[in-house]
Design an enzyme around this catalytic site. Structure first.
Site, PDB file in Angstrom:
ATOM      1  N   HIS A  84       0.626   5.091   1.438  1.00  0.00           N
ATOM      2  CA  HIS A  84       0.054   5.922   2.504  1.00  0.00           C
ATOM      3  C   HIS A  84       0.107   7.255   1.525  1.00  0.00           C
ATOM      4  O   HIS A  84       1.258   7.828   1.110  1.00  0.00           O
ATOM      5  CB  HIS A  84       0.782   6.299   3.638  1.00  0.00           C
ATOM      6  N   HIS A 131       0.724  -1.064  -0.142  1.00  0.00           N
ATOM      7  CA  HIS A 131      -0.026   0.026   0.001  1.00  0.00           C
ATOM      8  C   HIS A 131       0.846   1.159  -0.092  1.00  0.00           C
ATOM      9  O   HIS A 131       1.874   1.262   0.557  1.00  0.00           O
ATOM     10  CB  HIS A 131      -0.964   0.108   1.281  1.00  0.00           C
TER      11      HIS A 131
HETATM   12  P1  AMP Z   1       1.634   0.035   7.405  1.00  0.00           P
HETATM   13  O1  AMP Z   1       2.143   0.378   8.935  1.00  0.00           O
HETATM   14  O2  AMP Z   1       2.730   1.028   6.704  1.00  0.00           O
HETATM   15  O3  AMP Z   1       1.736  -1.456   7.024  1.00  0.00           O
HETATM   16  O4  AMP Z   1       0.492   0.724   7.316  1.00  0.00           O
HETATM   17  C1  AMP Z   1      -0.614  -0.084   7.673  1.00  0.00           C
HETATM   18  C2  AMP Z   1      -1.676   0.970   7.931  1.00  0.00           C
HETATM   19  O5  AMP Z   1      -3.287   0.323   7.685  1.00  0.00           O
HETATM   20  C3  AMP Z   1      -1.813   1.600   9.321  1.00  0.00           C
HETATM   21  O6  AMP Z   1      -1.766   3.115   9.224  1.00  0.00           O
HETATM   22  C4  AMP Z   1      -3.190   1.244   9.691  1.00  0.00           C
HETATM   23  O7  AMP Z   1      -3.760   2.438  10.518  1.00  0.00           O
HETATM   24  C5  AMP Z   1      -3.932   1.051   8.392  1.00  0.00           C
HETATM   25  N1  AMP Z   1      -5.232  -0.232   8.915  1.00  0.00           N
HETATM   26  C6  AMP Z   1      -5.050  -1.239   9.503  1.00  0.00           C
HETATM   27  N2  AMP Z   1      -6.487  -2.011   9.285  1.00  0.00           N
HETATM   28  C7  AMP Z   1      -7.138  -1.169   8.399  1.00  0.00           C
HETATM   29  C8  AMP Z   1      -8.301  -1.232   8.396  1.00  0.00           C
HETATM   30  N3  AMP Z   1      -9.011  -2.354   8.599  1.00  0.00           N
HETATM   31  N4  AMP Z   1      -8.837  -0.165   7.715  1.00  0.00           N
HETATM   32  C9  AMP Z   1      -8.160   1.035   7.230  1.00  0.00           C
HETATM   33  N5  AMP Z   1      -6.809   1.002   7.488  1.00  0.00           N
HETATM   34  C10 AMP Z   1      -6.401  -0.062   8.197  1.00  0.00           C
END
Ligand code: AMP
Ligand code: ZN
Length: 136
Positions: free
Chosen positions: A100, A98
């Site tokens: 951000h 993903h």
């Molecule tokens: P990362 O630490 O770069 O892997 O980012 C993962 C992101 O996914 C974090 O910012 C979380 O807040 C977000 N996240 C986790 N679960 C969900 C969800 N169910 N819906 C939306 N965002 C999520």
């Protein structure tokens, strides 16, 4: 395989979707660094940036640009951070690739606090040579 982002793609987990096409989904992050913080993912599961085939990556990058423009316009942001945490050591917690997209404002209280290093004794060239050799 248990993947929250695959569940979101398949409609098995709730999300606030802001963009969708054949290959890509964009939705709001549930724990925003600033309001409007969004995530952009390929619908197919790839673990991280390094694993995404070029054609899927192109679709995600194009969507990320479109979503960035929309966030900037609709939220009147002063800037954006576009980030792909890659690997646990880099802070990746969800292992479905993903980007951000984080809205930024001149007045926000969100600060990166990096401690910059200095290259000494030819190390910069040494590392550049090493990386140049490894670039395919
Ligand atoms: P990362 O630490 O770069 O892997 O980012 C993962 C992101 O996914 C974090 O910012 C979380 O807040 C977000 N996240 C986790 N679960 C969900 C969800 N169910 N819906 C939306 N965002 C999520
Ligand atoms: Zn997944």
């Amino acid at each position: 395989m248990n993947c929250i982002f695959c569940d979101i793609v398949n409609g098995k987990a709730p999300s606030e979707i802001i963009f969708e096409d054949e290959h890509v989904l964009g939705f709001l992050d549930i724990r925003p660094l600033n309001y409007g913080h969004s995530l952009v993912i390929p619908k197919i599961h790839f673990e991280n940036f390094l694993d995404v085939p070029k054609s899927d990556l192109e679709s995600v990058v194009a969507a990320a640009q479109k979503i960035s423009e929309a966030i900037k316009l609709s939220m009147n942001t002063d800037g954006l951070n576009i980030v792909a945490n890659t690997g646990r050591a880099a802070g990746q917690t969800v292992f479905h690739f993903h980007f951000h997209i984080i809205p930024r404002f001149n007045s926000d209280d969100f600060h990166f606090k990096p401690v910059f290093k200095n290259y000494e004794n030819g190390l910069m060239k040494e590392l550049a040579d090493k990386i140049r050799k490894a670039v395919k």
